[in-house]
Motif scaffolding. Structure first.
Motif, PDB file in Angstrom:
ATOM      1  N   HIS A  13       0.824  -1.218   0.000  1.00  0.00           N
ATOM      2  CA  HIS A  13       0.000   0.000   0.000  1.00  0.00           C
ATOM      3  C   HIS A  13       0.859   1.269   0.000  1.00  0.00           C
ATOM      4  O   HIS A  13       0.427   2.311  -0.452  1.00  0.00           O
ATOM      5  CB  HIS A  13      -0.948   0.003   1.204  1.00  0.00           C
ATOM      6  N   ARG A  14       2.099   1.149   0.514  1.00  0.00           N
ATOM      7  CA  ARG A  14       2.963   2.344   0.620  1.00  0.00           C
ATOM      8  C   ARG A  14       3.439   2.840  -0.733  1.00  0.00           C
ATOM      9  O   ARG A  14       3.971   3.941  -0.844  1.00  0.00           O
ATOM     10  CB  ARG A  14       4.172   2.026   1.513  1.00  0.00           C
ATOM     11  N   ALA A  23      -6.136   4.311  -5.083  1.00  0.00           N
ATOM     12  CA  ALA A  23      -5.205   3.689  -6.032  1.00  0.00           C
ATOM     13  C   ALA A  23      -4.771   2.309  -5.538  1.00  0.00           C
ATOM     14  O   ALA A  23      -4.668   1.353  -6.322  1.00  0.00           O
ATOM     15  CB  ALA A  23      -3.991   4.590  -6.234  1.00  0.00           C
ATOM     16  N   PHE A  24      -4.528   2.197  -4.235  1.00  0.00           N
ATOM     17  CA  PHE A  24      -4.186   0.893  -3.642  1.00  0.00           C
ATOM     18  C   PHE A  24      -5.310  -0.110  -3.854  1.00  0.00           C
ATOM     19  O   PHE A  24      -5.086  -1.245  -4.311  1.00  0.00           O
ATOM     20  CB  PHE A  24      -3.887   1.084  -2.149  1.00  0.00           C
ATOM     21  N   LEU A  78      -8.198  -4.740  -6.433  1.00  0.00           N
ATOM     22  CA  LEU A  78      -9.328  -5.261  -7.213  1.00  0.00           C
ATOM     23  C   LEU A  78      -8.850  -5.872  -8.521  1.00  0.00           C
ATOM     24  O   LEU A  78      -9.354  -6.916  -8.947  1.00  0.00           O
ATOM     25  CB  LEU A  78     -10.347  -4.146  -7.476  1.00  0.00           C
ATOM     26  N   THR A  79      -7.878  -5.234  -9.142  1.00  0.00           N
ATOM     27  CA  THR A  79      -7.339  -5.754 -10.396  1.00  0.00           C
ATOM     28  C   THR A  79      -6.692  -7.116 -10.183  1.00  0.00           C
ATOM     29  O   THR A  79      -6.918  -8.061 -10.949  1.00  0.00           O
ATOM     30  CB  THR A  79      -6.314  -4.766 -10.988  1.00  0.00           C
ATOM     31  N   ARG A  80      -5.900  -7.227  -9.111  1.00  0.00           N
ATOM     32  CA  ARG A  80      -5.238  -8.515  -8.841  1.00  0.00           C
ATOM     33  C   ARG A  80      -6.261  -9.593  -8.481  1.00  0.00           C
ATOM     34  O   ARG A  80      -6.144 -10.750  -8.913  1.00  0.00           O
ATOM     35  CB  ARG A  80      -4.206  -8.349  -7.713  1.00  0.00           C
ATOM     36  N   LEU A  81      -7.246  -9.207  -7.692  1.00  0.00           N
ATOM     37  CA  LEU A  81      -8.276 -10.179  -7.312  1.00  0.00           C
ATOM     38  C   LEU A  81      -9.035 -10.659  -8.539  1.00  0.00           C
ATOM     39  O   LEU A  81      -9.370 -11.850  -8.649  1.00  0.00           O
ATOM     40  CB  LEU A  81      -9.239  -9.566  -6.291  1.00  0.00           C
ATOM     41  N   MET A 103      -4.898  -5.418   7.870  1.00  0.00           N
ATOM     42  CA  MET A 103      -4.918  -4.246   8.740  1.00  0.00           C
ATOM     43  C   MET A 103      -5.050  -2.927   7.981  1.00  0.00           C
ATOM     44  O   MET A 103      -4.695  -1.868   8.510  1.00  0.00           O
ATOM     45  CB  MET A 103      -3.670  -4.241   9.626  1.00  0.00           C
ATOM     46  N   ARG A 104      -5.592  -2.970   6.775  1.00  0.00           N
ATOM     47  CA  ARG A 104      -5.901  -1.734   6.053  1.00  0.00           C
ATOM     48  C   ARG A 104      -7.404  -1.526   6.075  1.00  0.00           C
ATOM     49  O   ARG A 104      -8.167  -2.476   5.845  1.00  0.00           O
ATOM     50  CB  ARG A 104      -5.433  -1.798   4.595  1.00  0.00           C
ATOM     51  N   ILE A 105      -7.817  -0.297   6.349  1.00  0.00           N
ATOM     52  CA  ILE A 105      -9.242   0.028   6.263  1.00  0.00           C
ATOM     53  C   ILE A 105      -9.634   0.067   4.788  1.00  0.00           C
ATOM     54  O   ILE A 105      -8.921   0.638   3.962  1.00  0.00           O
ATOM     55  CB  ILE A 105      -9.517   1.383   6.950  1.00  0.00           C
ATOM     56  N   LEU A 106     -10.750  -0.580   4.473  1.00  0.00           N
ATOM     57  CA  LEU A 106     -11.238  -0.607   3.092  1.00  0.00           C
ATOM     58  C   LEU A 106     -12.331   0.441   2.922  1.00  0.00           C
ATOM     59  O   LEU A 106     -13.199   0.600   3.785  1.00  0.00           O
ATOM     60  CB  LEU A 106     -11.774  -2.000   2.761  1.00  0.00           C
ATOM     61  N   THR A 107     -12.300   1.140   1.803  1.00  0.00           N
ATOM     62  CA  THR A 107     -13.285   2.190   1.555  1.00  0.00           C
ATOM     63  C   THR A 107     -14.617   1.570   1.113  1.00  0.00           C
ATOM     64  O   THR A 107     -14.657   0.416   0.670  1.00  0.00           O
ATOM     65  CB  THR A 107     -12.822   3.165   0.452  1.00  0.00           C
TER      66      THR A 107
END
Ligand code: GAR
Length: 201
Positions: free
Chosen positions: A58-59, A66-67, A72-75, A89-93
């Motif tokens: 994500h960094r 963008a992350f 989504l593209t990889r999934l 541990m990332r908040i999803l929008t």
């Protein structure tokens, strides 16, 4: 079988118990373990289990959108039926959660709706709670909200620190999450509450 992508950020102990359960008559199989942290220990554990892995750091992205777009593209390459967040541990929008609503689960180390967010065990101890535990829930736009699919409880003991309580709860996470995912993948969204654990450490 249904395909499950497991998203992690850390050691991946929940990922491993989920993956190990997905054999035989289980209605699902793991298709991908994806981490936002390239150094997450769970990536090596997944590879050792023969599961494809990916890291999307994500960094390296200018913002959350963008992350998530890269996620989504990889999934989409694997087209999973279900996403299981396991120590992710990332908040999803809402853009991401809406895209997967009804098909995405999370495990959270508290008895939701108590203690959404971080430092759940310290907060349970500070509150003087007699019990703590973990919850598996469907992911919606609100953080650590969404229909609860199951819970497991443990006692809070007088000398507990956040670490000792976390270890006791983690044992229950490893019982609860595979049981809930198995039911969910089989189309059963009714709630599973494991019987309370007594007489442990
Ligand atoms: C687990 O305790 C999980 O409930 C928690 O992180 C740990 C991951 O351990 N998740 C959260 O706090 C989500 N906000 P693991 O990588 O060994 O499964």
């Amino acid at each position: 079988a249904k395909k499950v992508a497991i998203l992690i950020s850390g050691g991946g102990s929940n990922m491993e118990v989920l993956a190990r359960d997905m054999t035989g008559d289980h209605p699902a199989r793991p298709c991908l373990v994806l981490s936002n942290d390239p150094d997450a220990g769970g990536l090596a554990r997944a590879a050792a289990l023969g599961i494809p892995t990916a890291a999307i750091d994500h960094r390296t992205f200018p913002d959350r959108a963008a992350f998530e777009s890269a996620l989504l593209t990889r999934l989409a390459e694997d087209a999973p039926d279900i996403i299981a967040l396991a120590g992710f541990m990332r908040i999803l929008t809402p853009g991401f959660t809406r895209a997967w609503q009804g098909r995405m689960l999370n495990i959270h180390p508290s008895l939701l709706p108590l203690y959404k967010g971080l430092h759940t065990h310290a907060r349970a101890i500070d509150a003087g709670d007699a019990q703590a535990g973990c919850s598996v829930h469907e992911v919606t736009a609100e953080l650590d909200d969404g229909p609860i699919l199951g819970q497991a409880r443990v006692p809070v003991l007088p000398d507990d620190t956040p670490d000792t309580l976390a270890a006791r709860v983690l044992i229950q996470e490893h019982r609860l999450y595979p049981a809930v995912l198995r039911r969910f993948a089989g189309g059963d969204r009714t709630r599973l509450d494991l019987p309370p654990v007594v007489n442990i450490n």
